[in-house]
Scaffold this active site. Structure first.
Site, PDB file in Angstrom:
ATOM      1  N   HIS A 356       8.832  -9.826  36.109  1.00  0.00           N
ATOM      2  CA  HIS A 356      10.255 -10.200  36.157  1.00  0.00           C
ATOM      3  C   HIS A 356      10.894 -10.041  37.527  1.00  0.00           C
ATOM      4  O   HIS A 356      12.100 -10.237  37.663  1.00  0.00           O
ATOM      5  CB  HIS A 356      11.081  -9.362  35.177  1.00  0.00           C
ATOM      6  CG  HIS A 356      10.755  -9.604  33.744  1.00  0.00           C
ATOM      7  ND1 HIS A 356      11.436 -10.507  32.968  1.00  0.00           N
ATOM      8  CD2 HIS A 356       9.809  -9.063  32.948  1.00  0.00           C
ATOM      9  CE1 HIS A 356      10.936 -10.498  31.747  1.00  0.00           C
ATOM     10  NE2 HIS A 356       9.937  -9.627  31.712  1.00  0.00           N
ATOM     11  N   LYS A 544      27.013 -10.071  35.852  1.00  0.00           N
ATOM     12  CA  LYS A 544      25.610  -9.671  35.953  1.00  0.00           C
ATOM     13  C   LYS A 544      25.573  -8.305  36.629  1.00  0.00           C
ATOM     14  O   LYS A 544      26.610  -7.819  37.085  1.00  0.00           O
ATOM     15  CB  LYS A 544      24.802 -10.675  36.773  1.00  0.00           C
ATOM     16  CG  LYS A 544      25.465 -11.077  38.109  1.00  0.00           C
ATOM     17  CD  LYS A 544      24.713 -12.182  38.819  1.00  0.00           C
ATOM     18  CE  LYS A 544      24.993 -13.553  38.270  1.00  0.00           C
ATOM     19  NZ  LYS A 544      23.899 -14.135  37.519  1.00  0.00           N
ATOM     20  N   LYS A 550      22.404 -10.500  44.454  1.00  0.00           N
ATOM     21  CA  LYS A 550      23.196 -11.350  43.552  1.00  0.00           C
ATOM     22  C   LYS A 550      24.505 -11.786  44.221  1.00  0.00           C
ATOM     23  O   LYS A 550      25.227 -12.633  43.721  1.00  0.00           O
ATOM     24  CB  LYS A 550      23.463 -10.635  42.233  1.00  0.00           C
ATOM     25  CG  LYS A 550      22.179 -10.421  41.408  1.00  0.00           C
ATOM     26  CD  LYS A 550      22.478  -9.749  40.088  1.00  0.00           C
ATOM     27  CE  LYS A 550      21.252  -9.283  39.325  1.00  0.00           C
ATOM     28  NZ  LYS A 550      20.573 -10.350  38.576  1.00  0.00           N
TER      29      LYS A 550
HETATM   30  C1  26V Z   1      13.093  -2.401  37.082  1.00  0.00           C
HETATM   31  C2  26V Z   1      12.921  -1.039  37.192  1.00  0.00           C
HETATM   32  C3  26V Z   1      12.240  -0.516  38.357  1.00  0.00           C
HETATM   33  C4  26V Z   1      11.564   0.765  38.054  1.00  0.00           C
HETATM   34  C5  26V Z   1      12.450   1.742  37.360  1.00  0.00           C
HETATM   35  C6  26V Z   1      13.201   1.224  36.188  1.00  0.00           C
HETATM   36  C7  26V Z   1      13.402  -0.235  36.176  1.00  0.00           C
HETATM   37  C8  26V Z   1      14.059  -0.795  35.115  1.00  0.00           C
HETATM   38  C9  26V Z   1      14.238  -2.137  35.034  1.00  0.00           C
HETATM   39  C10 26V Z   1      13.748  -2.940  36.016  1.00  0.00           C
HETATM   40  C11 26V Z   1      13.944  -4.381  35.787  1.00  0.00           C
HETATM   41  C12 26V Z   1      13.948  -5.219  36.993  1.00  0.00           C
HETATM   42  C13 26V Z   1      13.514  -6.569  36.655  1.00  0.00           C
HETATM   43  C14 26V Z   1      14.563  -7.431  35.977  1.00  0.00           C
HETATM   44  O1  26V Z   1      15.447  -7.040  35.253  1.00  0.00           O
HETATM   45  N1  26V Z   1      14.411  -8.668  36.222  1.00  0.00           N
HETATM   46  C15 26V Z   1      15.276  -9.687  35.683  1.00  0.00           C
HETATM   47  O2  26V Z   1      14.602 -10.220  34.559  1.00  0.00           O
HETATM   48  C16 26V Z   1      15.336 -11.269  33.942  1.00  0.00           C
HETATM   49  C17 26V Z   1      14.563 -11.682  32.718  1.00  0.00           C
HETATM   50  O3  26V Z   1      13.340 -12.219  33.092  1.00  0.00           O
HETATM   51  C18 26V Z   1      15.523 -12.407  34.925  1.00  0.00           C
HETATM   52  O4  26V Z   1      16.290 -13.403  34.312  1.00  0.00           O
HETATM   53  C19 26V Z   1      16.224 -11.921  36.185  1.00  0.00           C
HETATM   54  O5  26V Z   1      16.288 -12.950  37.143  1.00  0.00           O
HETATM   55  C20 26V Z   1      15.468 -10.741  36.757  1.00  0.00           C
HETATM   56  O6  26V Z   1      16.184 -10.174  37.845  1.00  0.00           O
END
Ligand code: 26V
Length: 812
Positions: A356, A544, A550
């Protein structure tokens, strides 16, 4: 159960009396909510049991969607809708003098996620059940979800989200299905007598994982799948052991608290990987309980292990649950006594992975020592995987040390979770076309060369049931009036609207519907914030997470610029505009918090200046959430999707806003590109650098924000207002950091570079909005093409290409 109004009313008042001990006349709205929820849960129960029985009897292949986040929002309205009793219940309640929407407002959001990734998981569950696919969510039951955001003096303050305090009525605790999860201790090896090594795991700590099941109701099909959320508790054995060692009651309670703390809270940072031990514990806790429970269900079928992947698919939502891979290996090797090759074949053909993000700071790595100490056996398995993988690379690329080092699962004292996920799974997908291309050609290029067939694209989607049918009933009704009801089961048929794009009565009604939604939203805003907004102004919406990439800051600088234009008498004859923001910043993300403060300051200045506030208003809504999104999206005219090109993997808010008739102002990034492909340049406002240009700058340099500042008077003036005396700075220095990020540190996200073309696109919007009929046509075209972004399509494609699931057809 109930299937018509009078029956419902009888059952409902019985429920109120029997379970809450009140008569309808004396009931509070919260009483009504609880009784209704309980009645609905009863109605769901039957289908739930039957669905699970059928999956078992028919030996259907099941997918378990592992995710650290499920951003479910509220469930009452959604469940009523999917059970097809919403209108009947609404009428029944109204007979008793209650409004269903107020009753829905009694429910606390289940905010078990940060943003896009968690909400995507929730949309996917809705689609799985609605498409009659055997798929379940596997997550954590956090005691505290995403923090509750407050503004104090314009700054974000985080409060705990005590979402369980009013009781979460949809969950069912299943202690009989609890599972033991082991941490710490050490592993010794011994010969098992037949010349093979056996691993003995000793002195470990045990935790009890107790599942809480939440039903996931399919739309009009009797299917009820399960979202299983695990909660950490101490085991009785563990408590007794502690008691034996040291009979101290206070210590014991502390010990118990520390064990339970594993499922205490959701990490509120989705921008940086902090590498916290508790987070790794959470990840393993989720993985181990989920995999053990899937294995247990498989064993009931009494089939050979070679058919495991014909019965079970394990999907990992980003790398957070990547330990699924070594955990399944551990169970197969140590508990089921399979050989390595056989276990590997089973594991690899079972697991699939979605990436993601390409932001390097969000890619997870764990220090080797931490993994070894916390999960000694799991670490041994990862080491062995790494060893074998590197050996196989050596055969293909003998002597190419650099390549092997760049692909290794363990390198520089870190376990690389993305590498683990790629090596241990049969499918890796990105979440929009551009994102997948960037993975294949850049971020994961060498992996793509090694495993070209594993990489696929699966563009994200959203459920039109929550985001159109439930959130925007007036628009749904209008659509059905013109093209019938089939779009509800087949959202791609929304394109039938295209044939009617010249129909003036449809376009006028579309205008009226949007206006009606804007008015009810404006009323809500007034009630919640005291701010009066003009519903004839353009509602421009930027909702968002708050992130540098962003570019909420670009939007903010543009508003400052508009303010300056109006003040200096240079403003064109602009249509009044209200800018809405909703965004949470990670608690430790200093820059993001400053942007919040700046927007709140702009809001203060603009809304209170009588020279401008007839044309310009700014509203920063506190505590943005799923249920708030459901209010604001139907009222939006403009959807801000303005990330630095190449940075936003997909975006899903862009799809929700489009589906509700907002026009996008956006960069050619993520799924914006695919939106642009279907609606065309006439029906979307694109601007800014392209991803290849940005990526070239990152690689080769050559961008100077100072140069842009020096040549564009508008930018110079606006940026100077951040640090010199101005209505925005009020003579203070608190925005110096933002100024420095843009100038001293050369504007990492190309805000200044894209400013001029953003202003131009915004002016075009202003011109176009004045052509009301034509504007409505653009809006209609967006709605008509939004079915392409239904998560039903996305899930269909996951199910056939990745999971190889069969639809269950016989329930109805
Ligand atoms: C990343 C991390 C990093 C490590 C620690 C905890 C943690 C928790 C969540 C995340 C998520 C980052 C990735 C994310 O949310 N990506 C988003 O995913 C959406 C669904 O695919 C997408 O539409 C967005 O563009 C994207 O930024």
């Amino acid at each position: 159960m109930f299937s018509e109004k009078e029956e419902f009313k009888k059952a409902f008042s019985r429920k109120l009396q029997a379970e809450l001990g009140v008569y309808v006349e004396n009931a509070t709205e919260f009483d009504i909510y609880r009784a209704l929820g309980s009645l609905v849960q009863d109605k769901i129960g039957e289908g739930w049991l039957q669905t699970q029985q059928q999956y078992k009897d028919k030996k259907e292949k099941q997918v378990y969607y592992f995710s650290m986040e499920f951003l479910m929002g509220r469930l009452l309205g959604n469940n009523l809708l999917n059970l097809q009793v919403l209108e009947m219940v609404e009428e029944g309640l109204s007979d008793y003098g209650f409004s269903l929407s107020r009753i829905e407002d009694q429910e606390h959001d289940a905010g078990l996620g940060n943003g896009g990734l968690g909400r995507l998981a929730a949309c996917f569950l809705d689609s799985l059940a609605s498409l009659e696919l055997p798929g379940h969510g596997c997550g954590l039951r956090y005691r505290y979800g995403m923090f509750d955001q407050r503004f104090m003096n314009g700054y974000q303050v985080e409060l705990p989200d005590n979402w369980l305090s009013d009781q979460f009525i949809w969950e069912v605790r299943r202690p009989e299905e609890a599972i033991e999860v082991k941490f710490g201790g050490h592993v010794s090896t011994a010969n098992n007598g037949s010349g093979e090594l056996a691993f003995r795991y000793k002195n470990y700590n045990t935790l009890r994982a107790v599942p809480y099941d939440v039903p996931v109701v399919g739309y009009n099909n009797e299917v009820v799948n399960t979202l299983r959320l695990w909660s950490a508790e101490p085991t009785e054995k563990d408590i007794l052991t502690v008691a034996k060692q040291q009979n101290d009651y206070t210590n014991m309670l502390n010990h118990q608290r520390s064990l339970e703390s594993i499922s205490d809270f959701l990490y509120p940072d989705d921008s940086t990987d902090e590498g916290k031990t508790l987070r790794l514990k959470q990840e393993y806790f989720l993985v181990s309980s989920g995999v053990q429970s899937a294995v247990r269900q498989f064993e009931q079928l009494e089939l050979p292990w070679s058919s495991f992947s014909n019965q079970v698919a394990l999907h990992i939502n980003d790398t957070h649950p990547a330990l699924v891979i070594p955990e399944l290996m551990r169970i197969l090797l140590d508990e089921k006594e399979l050989g390595w090759e056989e276990a590997w074949e089973v594991t690899q053909s079972t697991v699939s992975y979605t990436n993601h993000t390409t932001l390097s700071e969000a890619l997870e790595t764990w220090p080797v020592d931490l993994v070894r100490n916390l999960l000694p056996r799991i670490f041994m398995i990862i080491e062995e995987m790494n060893e074998r993988f590197c050996q196989s690379l050596w055969k293909t690329y003998p002597g190419d040390f650099d390549r092997i080092a760049s692909l290794a699962i363990i390198a520089d004292g870190q376990v690389k979770m993305a590498h683990l996920s790629i090596v241990g799974s049969h499918s890796i997908n990105g979440v929009a076309k551009l994102h997948t291309e960037i993975l294949k050609k850049r971020e994961m290029k060498t992996f793509f060369e090694t495993f070209p067939n594993r990489f696929t694209n699966k563009t994200n989607g959203i459920t039109h049931r929550r985001w159109l049918m439930h959130a925007n009933r007036p628009l749904s009704q209008l659509i059905s009036d013109h093209i019938g009801e089939q779009w509800k089961d087949h959202p791609e048929q929304l394109t039938d609207l295209l044939a009617k794009q010249e129909d003036p009565s449809l376009l006028d009604s579309l205008y009226d519907v949007k206006q009606q939604n804007k008015e009810s939203f404006a009323n809500w805003v007034h009630k919640e914030t005291g701010i009066m907004v003009d519903s004839s102004s353009i509602f421009d919406v930027h909702i968002k997470r708050l992130h540098g990439y962003k570019r909420q800051l670009l939007n903010a600088l543009h508003i400052m610029h508009l303010y300056n234009e109006i003040k200096s008498g240079h403003a064109r004859n602009m249509v009044p505009r209200t800018f809405f923001f909703g965004a949470k910043a990670a608690p430790g993300y200093h820059f993001a918090k400053k942007v919040i403060k700046l927007i709140n300051r702009i809001s203060d200045v603009v809304n209170n200046d009588t020279d401008v506030n007839e044309q310009l208003n700014v509203v920063f809504l506190e505590n943005y959430s799923v249920s708030m999104a459901e209010r604001i999206i139907p009222a939006a005219n403009i959807s801000e999707q303005i990330s630095t090109a190449s940075k936003e993997a997909s975006g899903t808010g862009n799809m929700k806003l489009m589906m509700n008739g907002a026009l996008t102002i956006g960069t050619l990034d993520g799924a914006n590109i695919e939106i642009n492909e279907v609606v065309g340049d006439n029906n979307m406002y694109t601007f800014g650098l392209r991803s290849n240009e940005i990526l070239r700058y990152y690689k080769e340099g050559g961008y100077s924000s100072k140069e842009v500042y020096d040549t564009d008077e508008r930018i110079r003036h606006t940026l100077d207002q951040l640090i010199h005396y101005s209505p925005f700075s009020k003579g203070e220095t608190e925005f110096k950091d933002l100024y420095d990020a843009l100038l001293t540190y050369n504007d990492e996200f190309f805000v200044l570079k894209d400013f001029a073309s953003y202003v131009e696109a915004q002016q075009q919007i202003d011109d176009d909005y004045k052509q009301t009929r034509e504007w409505c046509r653009k809006s209609l075209i967006n709605i008509a093409h939004s079915g392409k972004f239904s998560s039903d399509q996305t899930i269909q494609s996951y199910a056939s290409d990745i999971w190889r699931l069969q639809q269950v057809k016989t329930l109805r």
